[in-house]
Design an enzyme around this catalytic site. Structure first.
Site, PDB file in Angstrom:
ATOM      1  N   LEU A 152      20.801  -9.933  57.876  1.00 31.19           N
ATOM      2  CA  LEU A 152      22.523 -10.326  57.285  1.00 31.19           C
ATOM      3  C   LEU A 152      22.965 -10.094  55.988  1.00 31.19           C
ATOM      4  O   LEU A 152      23.720  -9.534  55.191  1.00 31.19           O
ATOM      5  CB  LEU A 152      22.933 -11.252  57.349  1.00 31.19           C
ATOM      6  CG  LEU A 152      23.187 -11.660  58.895  1.00 31.19           C
ATOM      7  CD1 LEU A 152      24.103 -12.924  58.742  1.00 31.19           C
ATOM      8  CD2 LEU A 152      23.529 -10.619  59.727  1.00 31.19           C
ATOM      9  N   ALA A 154      23.283  -7.751  53.712  1.00 30.37           N
ATOM     10  CA  ALA A 154      24.344  -6.735  52.777  1.00 30.37           C
ATOM     11  C   ALA A 154      25.788  -7.751  52.926  1.00 30.37           C
ATOM     12  O   ALA A 154      26.099  -7.587  51.973  1.00 30.37           O
ATOM     13  CB  ALA A 154      24.997  -5.423  53.678  1.00 30.37           C
ATOM     14  N   TYR A 155      25.726  -8.573  53.994  1.00 27.93           N
ATOM     15  CA  TYR A 155      26.877  -9.134  53.659  1.00 27.93           C
ATOM     16  C   TYR A 155      26.306 -10.197  52.605  1.00 27.93           C
ATOM     17  O   TYR A 155      27.729 -11.175  51.930  1.00 27.93           O
ATOM     18  CB  TYR A 155      26.585 -10.034  55.134  1.00 27.93           C
ATOM     19  CG  TYR A 155      27.770 -11.291  55.921  1.00 27.93           C
ATOM     20  CD1 TYR A 155      28.983 -11.228  55.573  1.00 27.93           C
ATOM     21  CD2 TYR A 155      27.419 -12.582  55.557  1.00 27.93           C
ATOM     22  CE1 TYR A 155      29.827 -12.138  55.659  1.00 27.93           C
ATOM     23  CE2 TYR A 155      27.895 -14.131  55.392  1.00 27.93           C
ATOM     24  CZ  TYR A 155      29.269 -13.434  55.722  1.00 27.93           C
ATOM     25  OH  TYR A 155      30.312 -14.574  55.398  1.00 27.93           O
ATOM     26  N   SER A 156      25.202 -10.608  52.831  1.00 22.62           N
ATOM     27  CA  SER A 156      25.202 -11.927  51.847  1.00 22.62           C
ATOM     28  C   SER A 156      25.190 -11.700  50.795  1.00 22.62           C
ATOM     29  O   SER A 156      25.468 -12.247  49.413  1.00 22.62           O
ATOM     30  CB  SER A 156      23.158 -12.535  51.574  1.00 22.62           C
ATOM     31  OG  SER A 156      23.145 -12.823  53.663  1.00 22.62           O
ATOM     32  N   SER A 158      27.334  -9.059  48.998  1.00 21.26           N
ATOM     33  CA  SER A 158      28.942  -9.123  49.289  1.00 21.26           C
ATOM     34  C   SER A 158      29.303 -10.349  48.746  1.00 21.26           C
ATOM     35  O   SER A 158      29.878 -10.687  47.519  1.00 21.26           O
ATOM     36  CB  SER A 158      29.471  -8.550  50.091  1.00 21.26           C
ATOM     37  OG  SER A 158      29.409  -9.639  51.486  1.00 21.26           O
TER      38      SER A 158
END
Ligand code: NAP
Length: 249
Positions: A152, A154-156, A158
């Site tokens: 995850l 890219a989520y983290s 962001s």
């Protein structure tokens, strides 16, 4: 009389999940709540109805975030219903659906646009609406501090950007008595974590991350946000609050 009586709050992504839990809790505490939604107007109206059912006051405003002009459009919708703001909760967010090996630029850009850019410009173009002594709470994730779910990434990333925003913004808005904090949930049962439903093994694995041995509820997070929104938290700013139920220990 609740502790937030006379205050106005805006909760983004309050049609469902954690945002709905936060909106309902702030409403119960006496705030007049702007219930923001992206696409799901019917669900936002349910949140409004739930707040009104216990004697609170709320209204729904819809605006897709993560698109050009989103902040200005959201504030225009807000201004049509309220004058000034005391509490802004940047909760709306999206996860990553592709693993690192196959994520495309468009998904990466969308994640950053919704999770990091939208809160940035909501505050940048809305700060004058926020009254002195106000509150900003950014909903982050425990994953900005642990590599527990590296796919995850890219989520983290962001949310890590959102955490830096929290820290620097606390200095910029501190002179006005406005506090800015991040709240970091661990795994919470919402539509975002629908994979928990009907998969007992996955649920047990998720529960085992927490020192308390269970998956979080939306109320677990809403109660922390309510504290930060209250006068009791007036001396807490620039902080990253671990609300993972001890998943990082
Ligand atoms: P959710 O159940 O999927 O709800 C997301 C909410 O955000 C909905 O109200 C949705 O509006 C709104 N939203 C999403 N994308 C949007 C967009 N582009 N424009 C406008 N609104 C948008 O999510 P959740 O699980 O409650 O998560 C809430 C926050 O907590 C997120 O920031 C998430 O990253 C964070 N978080 C969640 C967990 C977890 O385990 N659930 C863990 C850590 C952090 P519509 O319904 O109208 O589309």
């Amino acid at each position: 009389m609740g502790v937030l009586t006379g205050k106005t709050a805006l909760v983004t992504g309050a049609s469902r999940g954690i945002g709905r839990g936060i909106a309902e809790r702030l409403g119960r505490d006496g705030a007049r709540v702007a219930v923001h939604y992206g696409t799901n107007e019917a669900a936002a109206k349910e949140t409004v109805a739930a707040i009104e059912a216990v004697g609170g006051e709320a209204f729904a405003i819809g605006q897709e975030l993560g698109v050009p002009g989103d902040a200005e459009a959201l504030w225009a919708a807000f201004d049509a219903r309220a004058e000034g703001l005391d509490i802004l909760v940047n909760n709306a967010g999206i996860g990553a659906s592709s693993p690192f090996a196959s994520i495309e630029e468009a998904e990466y850009d969308r994640i950053f646009a919704v999770n990091a850019k939208a809160p940035f410009f909501l505050v940048r173009s809305g700060a004058e609406r926020l009254r002195d002594g106000g509150r900003i709470v950014n909903v982050s994730t425990g994953l900005s501090r642990t590599a527990l779910m590296p796919d995850l990434i890219a989520y983290s990333m962001s949310k890590a950007a959102l955490d830096v925003f929290t820290r620097d913004l606390s200095k910029l808005l501190g002179p006005r008595g406005i506090t800015v904090n991040s709240v970091a949930p661990g795994v919470v049962a919402t539509d975002n974590t629908a994979w928990l439903e009907g998969d007992e093994e996955a649920r047990a694995r998720a529960a085992a991350y927490s020192a308390l041995g269970r998956v979080g509820s939306t109320a677990d997070i809403a109660d922390v946000v309510a504290f930060l929104a209250s006068d009791d938290a007036r001396w807490v700013t620039g902080s990253w609050i671990d609300a993972t139920g001890g998943s990082l220990t």
